[in-house]
Every structure is written in C-alpha cells, then in structure tokens.
Design a protein around this motif. Structure first.
Motif, PDB file in Angstrom:
ATOM      1  N   PRO A  75       0.836  -1.216   0.000  1.00 49.59           N
ATOM      2  CA  PRO A  75       0.000   0.000   0.000  1.00 49.59           C
ATOM      3  C   PRO A  75       0.863   1.255   0.000  1.00 49.59           C
ATOM      4  O   PRO A  75       1.843   1.351   0.735  1.00 49.59           O
ATOM      5  N   ALA A  76       0.498   2.203  -0.856  1.00 53.18           N
ATOM      6  CA  ALA A  76       1.310   3.409  -1.019  1.00 53.18           C
ATOM      7  C   ALA A  76       0.417   4.593  -1.347  1.00 53.18           C
ATOM      8  O   ALA A  76      -0.596   4.450  -2.043  1.00 53.18           O
ATOM      9  N   ALA A  77       0.815   5.751  -0.863  1.00 54.05           N
ATOM     10  CA  ALA A  77       0.158   7.001  -1.238  1.00 54.05           C
ATOM     11  C   ALA A  77       0.838   7.542  -2.484  1.00 54.05           C
ATOM     12  O   ALA A  77       2.040   7.825  -2.461  1.00 54.05           O
ATOM     13  N   GLY A  78       0.096   7.665  -3.565  1.00 49.46           N
ATOM     14  CA  GLY A  78       0.637   8.245  -4.790  1.00 49.46           C
ATOM     15  C   GLY A  78       0.435   9.749  -4.768  1.00 49.46           C
ATOM     16  O   GLY A  78      -0.624  10.257  -5.152  1.00 49.46           O
ATOM     17  N   VAL A  79       1.432  10.470  -4.288  1.00 53.76           N
ATOM     18  CA  VAL A  79       1.321  11.918  -4.097  1.00 53.76           C
ATOM     19  C   VAL A  79       1.240  12.612  -5.450  1.00 53.76           C
ATOM     20  O   VAL A  79       2.031  12.316  -6.364  1.00 53.76           O
ATOM     21  N   THR A  80       0.319  13.549  -5.579  1.00 55.78           N
ATOM     22  CA  THR A  80       0.054  14.139  -6.886  1.00 55.78           C
ATOM     23  C   THR A  80      -0.547  15.530  -6.742  1.00 55.78           C
ATOM     24  O   THR A  80      -0.923  15.961  -5.646  1.00 55.78           O
ATOM     25  N   MET A  81      -0.632  16.239  -7.860  1.00 54.17           N
ATOM     26  CA  MET A  81      -1.326  17.522  -7.948  1.00 54.17           C
ATOM     27  C   MET A  81      -0.852  18.520  -6.905  1.00 54.17           C
ATOM     28  O   MET A  81      -1.644  19.250  -6.314  1.00 54.17           O
ATOM     29  N   VAL A  82       0.461  18.573  -6.699  1.00 57.64           N
ATOM     30  CA  VAL A  82       1.044  19.477  -5.710  1.00 57.64           C
ATOM     31  C   VAL A  82       1.374  20.812  -6.382  1.00 57.64           C
ATOM     32  O   VAL A  82       2.077  20.843  -7.393  1.00 57.64           O
ATOM     33  N   SER A  83       0.874  21.894  -5.829  1.00 59.57           N
ATOM     34  CA  SER A  83       1.165  23.217  -6.393  1.00 59.57           C
ATOM     35  C   SER A  83       1.047  24.286  -5.316  1.00 59.57           C
ATOM     36  O   SER A  83       0.323  24.118  -4.327  1.00 59.57           O
ATOM     37  N   ALA A 107      -1.333   7.581   9.417  1.00 58.99           N
ATOM     38  CA  ALA A 107      -2.565   7.177  10.092  1.00 58.99           C
ATOM     39  C   ALA A 107      -3.304   6.095   9.311  1.00 58.99           C
ATOM     40  O   ALA A 107      -3.972   5.239   9.901  1.00 58.99           O
ATOM     41  N   LEU A 108      -3.175   6.110   7.983  1.00 54.89           N
ATOM     42  CA  LEU A 108      -3.825   5.107   7.144  1.00 54.89           C
ATOM     43  C   LEU A 108      -3.046   3.792   7.115  1.00 54.89           C
ATOM     44  O   LEU A 108      -3.528   2.804   6.552  1.00 54.89           O
ATOM     45  N   GLY A 109      -1.839   3.783   7.666  1.00 56.99           N
ATOM     46  CA  GLY A 109      -1.052   2.555   7.713  1.00 56.99           C
ATOM     47  C   GLY A 109      -0.346   2.206   6.420  1.00 56.99           C
ATOM     48  O   GLY A 109       0.031   1.045   6.209  1.00 56.99           O
ATOM     49  N   GLU A 110      -0.141   3.189   5.548  1.00 59.66           N
ATOM     50  CA  GLU A 110       0.592   2.945   4.306  1.00 59.66           C
ATOM     51  C   GLU A 110       2.088   3.115   4.575  1.00 59.66           C
ATOM     52  O   GLU A 110       2.514   4.188   5.003  1.00 59.66           O
ATOM     53  N   PRO A 111       2.898   2.084   4.319  1.00 64.67           N
ATOM     54  CA  PRO A 111       4.322   2.160   4.674  1.00 64.67           C
ATOM     55  C   PRO A 111       5.138   3.137   3.853  1.00 64.67           C
ATOM     56  O   PRO A 111       6.179   3.606   4.296  1.00 64.67           O
TER      57      PRO A 111
END
Length: 410
Positions: A75-83, A107-111
């Motif tokens: 599980p991963a957070a795909g960080v995007t749309m940063v401005s 908090a979501l438990g994504e490593p």
C-alpha cells in the motif's frame, strides 16, 4: 493574510483544479482529460490551502499498491497535484501540506509514499529519494536493425479501436505489475488514462493508435503510439512516438518493436519512458544510434521504516542495524535492525544494538526498490559505514534483478 488548510470538498474541485493548472503555466486541460482527472481524484485524500475565496495551494494522493522486490504489492500514497500559487511562495505552504499529508499517510497505515517530481530538488527535504529511472530513446531506423528471437513471426498483430484496446491493454499491464518493482497496481478508472488522447498532447502527430499482439487468440502485448509525418526534399522522415509498449514474452515484445521499425514513411522511433534495462537494447544492431538518455522518475518516501523494509524481499541473508535520520517524520529516527532469512523474508524492528550503517530516510527511499545501490550512495558520502564490509553486504542484498520502473505517470 490568514490562510486555511482543509480537505477538498467535491463541490470545490473545479476551483481547486483550476488553481493547479494556473500554477503549472495556465494551460487548461481538455474536457476529456479534465473529466478523467476529476473522476480519479480522491477528494478525501486531497487538500488545499485557501486565502479567502482563492485556492492558493493544492496536494492530493491516490491509493495505490506498488510492486516491490519479491513481487509483493505494498500500500502506497501516490502523491500528486502538488502546487503553490506564485503569489504565495516562500510562506511555508508546501511544508504545511507535506506535514499534513505524511501524517495522514501514517494514520492510514501505508508504509510508503511515492511521487514524480516536476522539480526533484524540492522533495528531498521531505524525505523522498529518487528510486527509479526512465530511459528515453530516439532510434534511427534507417541505420539500426533488429535481431529478434525465434518465434517472433508467429505473433499476430492487429490495430484495435480505442474502446476495445482499453481492457486488453489493462489486462497485460496487470499481469506484468508484480514483476517490475515500482509499478503501481491501479483501481477502477485508471485503465482509461493511458489511452486518453487530447489533441493538445499530440505535438502535431496523429490520433493515438493501438496495435495488439496476439497468440492463439489471446492478447499478449500491445503498443500505443502517435505518428508525426515529416518530409524532406529527399523524401519522408516521419517519426513514431511511442507512449506505451508492453508484452508478456520476448517474442511478442520483439514483434511489437519490429512493427514500429517497419511503419512506412518513417525513419525514427522515439520512446520517452522505458526501463533502464529495457530489452530493446539487446535487440538493436547499433545501440549508439539510439540516443539514450536517463532521468529520475519515481521518488520514494518510507513513512514507516520497519513495515516498509519488511514488505520486500532481499537477495540473500542479512543482519544489519541502520542508524536512520528522519527530521521530517521523527518517528522513524533511531536504530532499526533488519534480519533477512535464507529465502529473502524479512523482519525489522527497533533495537539498541550498535549500528552498521548510518543514513537518512532519503537514502533508504532511493535504495528501497532495488535500483539505486547503497554502495554508490556511500561513495557520494550519503551513507556512512560503521562496520567494515557492511556497505557491500547490504548494497548487494538490496538490489533488484530487474531495474525498477514507473511505466505510467500519475
């Protein structure tokens, strides 16, 4: 002025996305692209900073699972749309969003969290390390020939309509995900993204074309590409621009490249995103005429050092203690003991034992997918060896058999 950071509400999406477009130069997406981006946006994972009624900063995350060495999908957070709006730079807005976002990921438990950087220098201070590379090739097909494996001619190729190609391409992509570290497994809706084809993105080329490779009625590969017609006094000099190519076996893979090399009225094949160890390098007759370039692609951030290191496999037994520095996510700071058994399975937890290597979480992110060698980072002074021989031992264990790669951006 007082600014407010808050979670994006669906009703605010248009204003939020328009702020993002303005920060990236003000060129508006097509209606088709905009509709797709809105459908994929996870508003509950998207944040913005408002100054009165104006959106002055944006950031979002997609819920991905990313392949790691060994084939597990983490599980991963795909960080995007940063401005950040040009009117509000150097006010700490980006830092505030990164702080909120990484707290939420934890908090979501994504490593891990992953991103592609428009400006790579920005994200190192938040603990992201460049972990994959993408290769671009511009191949002179008038001078370069292909040597293909036996059985290539048995592969059937055919053009496919866009509506037919979506499911076929996604089926091949999904089967390949576990075998290439760095590749995300996507949720519903993402199958549309590679075949979205706004006229503004064609650069004067044709509509996106798709060719499927089949064997015994089964789709075993595909390529998506544009053709850019060009002419000189001496004749045609058209260009093939490949946006995607994937195959389940060497014969289908070679057949697709052979097809691209043979398209009439063209003399160049350009592929802008291929893995650093792409097998096409072993098919061409003259690699020097392929104009190869490498650049960073996926950046990785370990949000939970222990869980992340346990999630992947390694190339051999290992018992090492890392002294990790993480100023932005201090819960990672300290000593971690990684123990790998003979089969590559790992356990990782806190320890008070003496450290073997000292490094920051950024270096661990760079090495995590097995493409960047810790030994190379040590030569640059970014990893310190505290026990003789530890760098060589750990660097070898971390490496992947295939180069990690991000086939599709997000």
């Amino acid at each position: 002025m007082t600014t407010e950071l808050r979670v994006l509400q669906p009703s605010e999406w248009d204003k939020w996305f328009s702020s993002l477009e303005l920060a990236f130069g003000g060129v508006q997406e097509s209606a088709e692209q905009r509709e797709l981006e809105q459908s994929l946006t996870e508003c509950e994972r998207s944040i913005g900073i408002w100054d009165g009624d104006d959106v002055v900063a944006t950031a979002g995350a997609f819920s991905f699972r990313v392949a790691v060495p060994g084939g597990a999908l983490v599980p991963a957070a795909g960080v995007t749309m940063v401005s950040v709006a040009s009117t509000h730079r150097r006010r700490g807005l980006l830092t505030a969003m990164m702080r909120r976002q990484l707290d939420d990921v934890r908090a979501l438990g994504e490593p891990i969290a992953v991103l592609t950087a428009s400006e790579p220098a920005i994200y190192g201070r938040f603990g992201y390390g460049a972990a994959t590379r993408q290769m671009s090739l511009t191949i002179d097909t008038d001078r370069v020939r292909l040597s293909v494996p036996e059985g290539t001619d048995a592969v059937r190729l055919r053009h496919a309509r866009k509506d037919e190609a979506v499911a076929a391409c996604e089926s091949v992509y999904a089967r390949l995900v576990p075998g290439r570290p760095g590749t995300p497994a996507h949720g519903p809706g993402w199958e549309r993204k590679p075949l979205t084809d706004p006229a503004s993105s064609r650069g004067g080329g044709s509509v996106l074309q798709c060719v499927l490779a089949e064997r015994d009625g089964e789709v075993v590969g595909y390529t998506n590409y544009h053709i850019k017609p060009e002419w000189e006094m001496s004749g045609p000099k058209g260009r093939i621009v490949v946006s995607d190519l994937a195959a389940l076996d060497p014969m289908a893979y070679a057949a697709l490249w052979q097809f691209l090399f043979g398209i009439d009225l063209t003399s160049t094949v350009e592929a802008r995103n291929r893995p650093a160890d792409d097998a096409v390098l072993h098919l061409v007759s003259d690699v020097r005429r392929c104009d190869i370039r490498l650049r960073d692609s996926l950046h990785v951030r370990l949000v939970d050092v222990g869980a992340a290191l346990e999630a992947r496999t390694y190339r051999g037994p290992l018992d090492v203690v890392f002294e990790v520095e993480d100023t932005f996510c201090p819960w990672n700071t300290g000593r971690w003991r990684l123990i790998v058994d003979a089969k590559g399975g790992a356990s990782c937890g806190r320890t008070e034992d003496a450290a073997d290597l000292a490094l920051s979480v950024r270096e661990l992110g760079s090495a995590y997918l097995g493409g960047e060698a810790l030994g190379s980072l040590a030569l640059a002074g970014r990893v310190r060896e505290l026990r003789a021989g530890a760098v060589a031992e750990v660097s070898s264990a971390f490496l992947s058999d295939v180069a990690p790669w991000l086939p599709r951006g997000f």
